[in-house]
Design a protein around this motif. Structure first.
Motif, PDB file in Angstrom:
ATOM      1  N   ASN A 286     -14.482  14.224 -10.361  1.00  0.00           N
ATOM      2  CA  ASN A 286     -13.418  13.623 -11.174  1.00  0.00           C
ATOM      3  C   ASN A 286     -12.852  14.557 -12.249  1.00  0.00           C
ATOM      4  N   ALA A 287     -13.280  15.792 -12.252  1.00  0.00           N
ATOM      5  CA  ALA A 287     -12.786  16.764 -13.243  1.00  0.00           C
ATOM      6  C   ALA A 287     -12.859  18.138 -12.610  1.00  0.00           C
ATOM      7  N   CYS A 288     -11.693  18.689 -12.307  1.00  0.00           N
ATOM      8  CA  CYS A 288     -11.693  19.960 -11.577  1.00  0.00           C
ATOM      9  C   CYS A 288     -10.407  20.707 -11.892  1.00  0.00           C
ATOM     10  N   GLY A 289     -10.247  21.860 -11.273  1.00  0.00           N
ATOM     11  CA  GLY A 289      -9.058  22.640 -11.575  1.00  0.00           C
ATOM     12  C   GLY A 289      -8.820  23.740 -10.571  1.00  0.00           C
ATOM     13  N   CYS A 290      -7.659  24.377 -10.692  1.00  0.00           N
ATOM     14  CA  CYS A 290      -7.306  25.503  -9.837  1.00  0.00           C
ATOM     15  C   CYS A 290      -6.194  26.290 -10.531  1.00  0.00           C
ATOM     16  N   THR A 291      -5.843  27.425  -9.944  1.00  0.00           N
ATOM     17  CA  THR A 291      -4.767  28.253 -10.489  1.00  0.00           C
ATOM     18  C   THR A 291      -3.736  28.476  -9.387  1.00  0.00           C
ATOM     19  N   LEU A 292      -2.465  28.255  -9.724  1.00  0.00           N
ATOM     20  CA  LEU A 292      -1.400  28.379  -8.726  1.00  0.00           C
ATOM     21  C   LEU A 292      -0.594  29.656  -8.940  1.00  0.00           C
ATOM     22  N   ALA A 293      -0.173  30.277  -7.836  1.00  0.00           N
ATOM     23  CA  ALA A 293       0.648  31.485  -7.936  1.00  0.00           C
ATOM     24  C   ALA A 293       2.086  31.120  -8.299  1.00  0.00           C
ATOM     25  N   GLN A 294       2.545  29.958  -7.835  1.00  0.00           N
ATOM     26  CA  GLN A 294       3.938  29.576  -8.095  1.00  0.00           C
ATOM     27  C   GLN A 294       4.061  28.158  -8.628  1.00  0.00           C
ATOM     28  N   LYS A 295       5.051  27.993  -9.464  1.00  0.00           N
ATOM     29  CA  LYS A 295       5.312  26.704 -10.074  1.00  0.00           C
ATOM     30  C   LYS A 295       5.662  25.645  -9.027  1.00  0.00           C
ATOM     31  N   GLU A 296       6.248  26.106  -7.914  1.00  0.00           N
ATOM     32  CA  GLU A 296       6.705  25.169  -6.874  1.00  0.00           C
ATOM     33  C   GLU A 296       5.546  24.330  -6.319  1.00  0.00           C
ATOM     34  N   ALA A 297       4.346  24.913  -6.326  1.00  0.00           N
ATOM     35  CA  ALA A 297       3.186  24.221  -5.744  1.00  0.00           C
ATOM     36  C   ALA A 297       2.758  22.999  -6.550  1.00  0.00           C
ATOM     37  N   ILE A 298       3.252  22.878  -7.781  1.00  0.00           N
ATOM     38  CA  ILE A 298       2.893  21.714  -8.602  1.00  0.00           C
ATOM     39  C   ILE A 298       3.262  20.427  -7.867  1.00  0.00           C
ATOM     40  N   GLN A 299       4.460  20.412  -7.284  1.00  0.00           N
ATOM     41  CA  GLN A 299       4.900  19.192  -6.597  1.00  0.00           C
ATOM     42  C   GLN A 299       4.022  18.867  -5.386  1.00  0.00           C
ATOM     43  N   ASP A 300       3.501  19.922  -4.722  1.00  0.00           N
ATOM     44  CA  ASP A 300       2.579  19.689  -3.600  1.00  0.00           C
ATOM     45  C   ASP A 300       1.301  19.018  -4.088  1.00  0.00           C
ATOM     46  N   ILE A 301       0.771  19.511  -5.219  1.00  0.00           N
ATOM     47  CA  ILE A 301      -0.451  18.923  -5.783  1.00  0.00           C
ATOM     48  C   ILE A 301      -0.214  17.468  -6.181  1.00  0.00           C
ATOM     49  N   ILE A 302       0.916  17.218  -6.845  1.00  0.00           N
ATOM     50  CA  ILE A 302       1.224  15.852  -7.281  1.00  0.00           C
ATOM     51  C   ILE A 302       1.336  14.922  -6.069  1.00  0.00           C
ATOM     52  N   LYS A 303       1.945  15.431  -5.003  1.00  0.00           N
ATOM     53  CA  LYS A 303       2.066  14.656  -3.774  1.00  0.00           C
ATOM     54  C   LYS A 303       0.677  14.285  -3.230  1.00  0.00           C
ATOM     55  N   ASP A 304      -0.212  15.273  -3.190  1.00  0.00           N
ATOM     56  CA  ASP A 304      -1.570  15.024  -2.695  1.00  0.00           C
ATOM     57  C   ASP A 304      -2.318  14.029  -3.584  1.00  0.00           C
ATOM     58  N   LEU A 305      -2.184  14.201  -4.888  1.00  0.00           N
ATOM     59  CA  LEU A 305      -2.866  13.289  -5.816  1.00  0.00           C
ATOM     60  C   LEU A 305      -2.273  11.879  -5.719  1.00  0.00           C
ATOM     61  N   ASP A 306      -0.957  11.822  -5.585  1.00  0.00           N
ATOM     62  CA  ASP A 306      -0.281  10.533  -5.484  1.00  0.00           C
ATOM     63  C   ASP A 306      -0.745   9.790  -4.222  1.00  0.00           C
ATOM     64  N   HIS A 307      -0.943  10.561  -3.153  1.00  0.00           N
ATOM     65  CA  HIS A 307      -1.443   9.968  -1.913  1.00  0.00           C
ATOM     66  C   HIS A 307      -2.835   9.369  -2.133  1.00  0.00           C
ATOM     67  N   LEU A 308      -3.700  10.089  -2.840  1.00  0.00           N
ATOM     68  CA  LEU A 308      -5.037   9.568  -3.134  1.00  0.00           C
ATOM     69  C   LEU A 308      -4.960   8.284  -3.956  1.00  0.00           C
ATOM     70  N   ALA A 309      -4.072   8.292  -4.943  1.00  0.00           N
ATOM     71  CA  ALA A 309      -3.914   7.092  -5.797  1.00  0.00           C
ATOM     72  C   ALA A 309      -3.435   5.904  -4.951  1.00  0.00           C
ATOM     73  N   GLU A 310      -2.530   6.165  -4.020  1.00  0.00           N
ATOM     74  CA  GLU A 310      -2.004   5.113  -3.153  1.00  0.00           C
ATOM     75  C   GLU A 310      -3.107   4.552  -2.261  1.00  0.00           C
ATOM     76  N   VAL A 311      -3.848   5.448  -1.593  1.00  0.00           N
ATOM     77  CA  VAL A 311      -4.908   5.040  -0.654  1.00  0.00           C
ATOM     78  C   VAL A 311      -5.971   4.209  -1.372  1.00  0.00           C
ATOM     79  N   HIS A 312      -6.339   4.651  -2.578  1.00  0.00           N
ATOM     80  CA  HIS A 312      -7.435   3.966  -3.263  1.00  0.00           C
ATOM     81  C   HIS A 312      -7.046   2.639  -3.876  1.00  0.00           C
ATOM     82  N   HIS A 313      -5.731   2.445  -3.995  1.00  0.00           N
ATOM     83  CA  HIS A 313      -5.320   1.137  -4.513  1.00  0.00           C
ATOM     84  C   HIS A 313      -4.888   0.185  -3.425  1.00  0.00           C
ATOM     85  N   GLY A 314      -5.012   0.643  -2.157  1.00  0.00           N
ATOM     86  CA  GLY A 314      -4.767  -0.218  -1.017  1.00  0.00           C
ATOM     87  C   GLY A 314      -3.322  -0.554  -0.785  1.00  0.00           C
TER      88      GLY A 314
END
Ligand code: MN
Length: 314
Positions: A286-314
């Motif tokens: 529940n607490a982690c991190g990473c380093t991105l080479a490009q700012k564009e990848a932020i939206q990819d991460i948010i998409k992945d996290l948003d998917h997790l939030a969606e799945v876990h709330h049914g």
């Protein structure tokens, strides 16, 4: 395991203690806790601490050691198990390598002894277990370091990583007579300027469709509040915790020196470490991190996290 660790310590007259770069309270706590306990328990051994330093260091300066010493030393690395988190390559020259860690990542350091427990609240708790089980001496300064490490990594005993054993160990550390008021003041009193920065941070938070809250810290924010990228990344990572609408939150900081993006990911319950690993990082569930080479990848991460939030709330 404790016996194996003890045998390695007994066998070496020279011990070098290291931990991950950009240390937090747990990295310092585990490193200095072990350092002061071993110094007290084995006064004839040469014990060294190595690493980079920062404003969280409440103990002593680090040692410069040459290759001759490394070649005859047991090196103990705490609070990380991976090469990319180390500040230098000196582990390659150690006579024997021991890794003590509580992160999810597997080790790529090929240690002779690897004490890994991802259930432990902190690396400091693991070090305290070793000291207690092997009946090493526990001077007050070691207890203080370990207590600060546990407090730091559990958010003052708030996180679900806290187990009955965490309190049993904390009780033993407290019994040495450490001053809790002094410890908490040194860790948590902050300037008015820092409080104002946190208020400013909350003004521009974005929330995704399924409740991932995040903010990007740009160079203007950093220079306005006169804070460096790393400190901003860590100190603002948890500003979105405890908000009902936000089960997952993230902080992205422009790393001025490297041109990369520092990412801190946090969640109340939903495991998110898989996302950090996918982008080359790691940490805890529940607490982690990473380093991105490009700012564009932020939206990819948010998409992945948003998917997790969606799945876990049914
Ligand atoms: Mn830790």
């Amino acid at each position: 395991m404790f016996k194996q660790i003890d045998q390695a310590i007994q066998k070496h007259d020279s011990i070098v203690i290291s931990r991950h770069k950009a240390p937090d309270y747990d990295a310092y706590g585990a490193q200095f806790g072990l350092f002061y306990a071993l110094k007290e328990s084995f006064p004839r051994k040469n014990i060294y601490v190595i690493g980079d330093t920062n404003s969280l260091n409440r103990f002593r300066d680090f040692d410069n050691i040459d290759q001759t010493i490394l070649n005859q030393s047991l090196m103990i690395i705490v609070d990380t198990a991976v090469e990319q988190m180390l500040f230098d390559q000196s582990f390659q020259h150690a006579k024997m390598l021991m890794v003590i860690d509580h992160h999810q990542n597997d080790s790529d350091l090929n240690p002779a002894i690897y004490y890994k427990d991802t259930e432990a609240s902190s690396a400091s708790e693991l070090i305290a277990r070793i000291i207690i089980n092997n009946r090493y001496l526990l001077p007050q300064i070691a207890a203080k370091a370990l207590y600060m490490g546990i407090v730091g990594d559990t958010g003052r005993f708030l996180f679900s990583s806290v187990k009955p054993e965490t309190f049993q160990i904390a009780a033993k550390l407290l019994a040495t007579g450490i001053d809790l008021n002094e410890i908490y003041n040194s860790m948590y009193v902050e300037t008015l300027q820092a409080k104002k920065m946190k208020a400013d941070y909350l003004k521009e938070v974005v929330i995704s469709q399924h409740g991932v809250g995040y903010r990007f810290i740009d160079r203007d924010f950093l220079s306005l509040h006169q804070i460096d990228s790393f400190t901003a990344s860590r100190s603002l990572a948890n500003q979105l915790s405890g908000i009902k609408e936000i089960p997952i939150w993230a902080n992205f900081t422009d790393d001025v020196a490297s041109g990369r993006i520092l990412c801190e990911l946090r969640s109340r319950e939903i495991p998110i470490v898989g996302v950090a690993k996918k982008y080359g990082g790691g940490g805890h569930l529940n607490a982690c991190g990473c380093t991105l080479a490009q700012k564009e990848a932020i939206q990819d991460i948010i998409k992945d996290l948003d998917h997790l939030a969606e799945v876990h709330h049914g």
